[in-house]
Motif scaffolding. Structure first.
Motif, short mmCIF file in Angstrom:
data_model
loop_
_atom_site.label_atom_id
_atom_site.label_comp_id
_atom_site.label_asym_id
_atom_site.label_seq_id
_atom_site.Cartn_x
_atom_site.Cartn_y
_atom_site.Cartn_z
N GLY A 64 36.75 51.69 38.21
CA GLY A 64 36.69 50.75 39.31
C GLY A 64 35.32 50.74 39.98
N TYR A 65 35.07 49.68 40.74
CA TYR A 65 33.82 49.56 41.48
C TYR A 65 33.81 50.51 42.68
N ALA A 66 32.63 50.67 43.27
CA ALA A 66 32.51 51.40 44.53
C ALA A 66 33.09 50.51 45.64
N ALA A 67 32.99 50.99 46.88
CA ALA A 67 33.63 50.31 48.00
C ALA A 67 33.22 48.84 48.11
N ALA A 68 31.93 48.54 47.92
CA ALA A 68 31.46 47.16 48.04
C ALA A 68 32.11 46.26 47.00
N GLY A 69 32.18 46.73 45.77
CA GLY A 69 32.80 45.94 44.71
C GLY A 69 34.29 45.75 44.94
N ARG A 70 34.94 46.76 45.48
CA ARG A 70 36.39 46.65 45.74
C ARG A 70 36.67 45.56 46.79
N LYS A 71 35.76 45.39 47.75
CA LYS A 71 35.95 44.34 48.76
C LYS A 71 35.90 42.96 48.11
N VAL A 72 35.05 42.81 47.10
CA VAL A 72 34.96 41.52 46.39
C VAL A 72 36.23 41.31 45.56
N PHE A 117 43.20 41.19 33.47
CA PHE A 117 44.29 42.15 33.63
C PHE A 117 45.39 41.46 34.45
N SER A 118 46.15 40.63 33.76
CA SER A 118 47.13 39.77 34.44
C SER A 118 48.22 40.55 35.14
N ALA A 119 48.52 41.77 34.68
CA ALA A 119 49.59 42.55 35.28
C ALA A 119 49.16 43.20 36.60
N ALA A 120 47.85 43.27 36.85
CA ALA A 120 47.35 43.89 38.08
C ALA A 120 47.60 42.98 39.27
N THR A 121 48.09 43.56 40.35
CA THR A 121 48.40 42.78 41.55
C THR A 121 47.58 43.21 42.76
N SER A 122 46.73 44.25 42.58
CA SER A 122 45.91 44.75 43.68
C SER A 122 44.70 45.46 43.10
N VAL A 123 43.77 45.81 43.97
CA VAL A 123 42.57 46.52 43.52
C VAL A 123 42.95 47.87 42.89
N SER A 124 43.89 48.56 43.50
CA SER A 124 44.27 49.87 42.98
C SER A 124 44.98 49.76 41.63
N SER A 125 45.86 48.78 41.47
CA SER A 125 46.54 48.62 40.17
C SER A 125 45.56 48.12 39.11
N LEU A 126 44.55 47.34 39.52
CA LEU A 126 43.51 46.92 38.58
C LEU A 126 42.74 48.13 38.07
N ARG A 127 42.37 49.02 38.99
CA ARG A 127 41.64 50.22 38.60
C ARG A 127 42.47 51.06 37.63
N PHE A 138 39.52 38.30 45.32
CA PHE A 138 40.20 37.72 44.15
C PHE A 138 41.71 37.77 44.33
N PHE A 139 42.25 38.95 44.65
CA PHE A 139 43.70 39.09 44.74
C PHE A 139 44.29 38.31 45.93
N GLU A 140 43.50 38.11 46.95
CA GLU A 140 43.98 37.32 48.10
C GLU A 140 44.00 35.83 47.80
#
Length: 311
Positions: free
Chosen positions: A150-158, A134-144, A162-164
């Motif tokens: 989206g993943y649960a909290a643990a997956g979002r941390k991972v 998802f090349s247009a996504a720039t953050s976890v929220s925009s990816l979701r 990626f985005f960092e």
């Protein structure tokens, strides 16, 4: 269940008998006197047929004139499961037979398993690919938002890792994501349901079946079969069907695959070679048909072979 006299009519007596069967055996709170194709009542009838004492088969065959449908009309044939390159071949024969049973009810002859048990490196690699697609996504929220889930909290941390670090080389980013997964797991939290110890996986097989591996026209039927065999269903796209015998503890309908969790209960299963309950006709009496279609070509030893196949 008292035996009623045959009169060739699906009338009040038949409807009452079905309602009793649904009350005492199917355990429906509101019996409807219907035997729907692939429904809970039909599947319970199949299960009860398996329990018939084989010593009674010759008597039943003679009494009812039950005969066998030819292989060409029954659609009988092997059910093939293919393991994709990243899927470790660690699922049990029992699990394969559960999947084949669902394939039979759904009318498909082949499907793939794309993922089974995963190492933390496997999980990091998969999550990297998912984020990068998802090349247009720039953050976890925009990816979701772009992905629709989206993943649960643990997956979002991972995913945050990626985005960092997404501008760094792929191997380096995957390594950083894996380190985050390891760190999270030390706190007793799993990033993915697939990341489990070998001993736990042997007790509860976890696998993914990609939509792309199933014939498009049969995907809905296969999904309904999986739902009917599952205790828990998440991310439903439509109303949950009535339950039949439950072999799958959890079914998650994801964006690209069906996620299955199958406890190793080693229940007796109908033979996975049979696509579904064979169609049975009692002699030439009109209206008395078990199944959803009439057939013409039968052999005299049908019922015995049917039970042999399904034991």
């Amino acid at each position: 269940m008292p035996e009623i006299q045959v009169d060739g009519i699906s009338g009040p007596k038949t409807n009452n008998a079905i309602a009793k069967f649904q009350t005492f055996y199917v355990k429906l709170k509101q019996p409807d006197s219907r035997i729907d194709p692939n429904g809970r009542s039909e599947k319970t009838l199949i299960a009860k047929a398996i329990e018939i004492d084989k010593d009674l088969i010759p008597t039943l065959v003679k009494k009812h004139g039950v005969r066998r449908q030819t292989p060409g009309k029954s659609g009988a044939g092997p059910r093939n499961i293919h393991y994709r390159s990243n899927a470790k071949r660690v699922v049990s024969t029992y699990t394969e037979n559960v999947v084949k049973l669902a394939m039979g009810f759904g009318g498909i002859v082949k499907c793939d398993i794309s993922s089974t048990i995963r190492t933390m490196n496997d999980q990091a690699r998969i999550m990297y690919g998912n984020c990068a697609s998802f090349s247009a996504a720039t953050s976890v929220s925009s990816l979701r938002s772009a992905r629709g889930w989206g993943y649960a909290a643990a997956g979002r941390k991972v995913e945050e890792v990626f985005f960092e670090n997404k501008s760094k080389p792929r191997a380096e980013v995957i390594s950083l994501m894996e380190k985050k997964i390891v760190s999270i797991s030390k706190g007793g939290v799993r990033v993915s349901l697939h990341c489990v110890p070998d001993a736990e996986y042997k007790r509860n097989n976890i696998l993914d079946i990609p939509y792309s591996s199933v014939e498009v026209s049969r995907r809905k039927d296969f999904e309904i079969a999986l739902m009917g065999m599952s205790t828990e269903v998440k991310n439903l796209r439509y109303r949950q069907p009535v339950k039949a015998e439950e072999y799958i503890s959890r079914l998650i309908i994801e964006d690209k695959c069906w996620h299955l969790e199958i406890p190793q209960l080693n229940k007796a299963l109908p033979n996975a070679k049979a696509p579904s309950a064979p169609v049975v006709r009692y002699g030439n009496r009109p209206g008395l048909v078990v199944g959803c279609a009439l057939v013409d070509d039968w052999t005299d030893d049908y019922f015995g072979k049917f039970l042999d196949d399904w034991y």
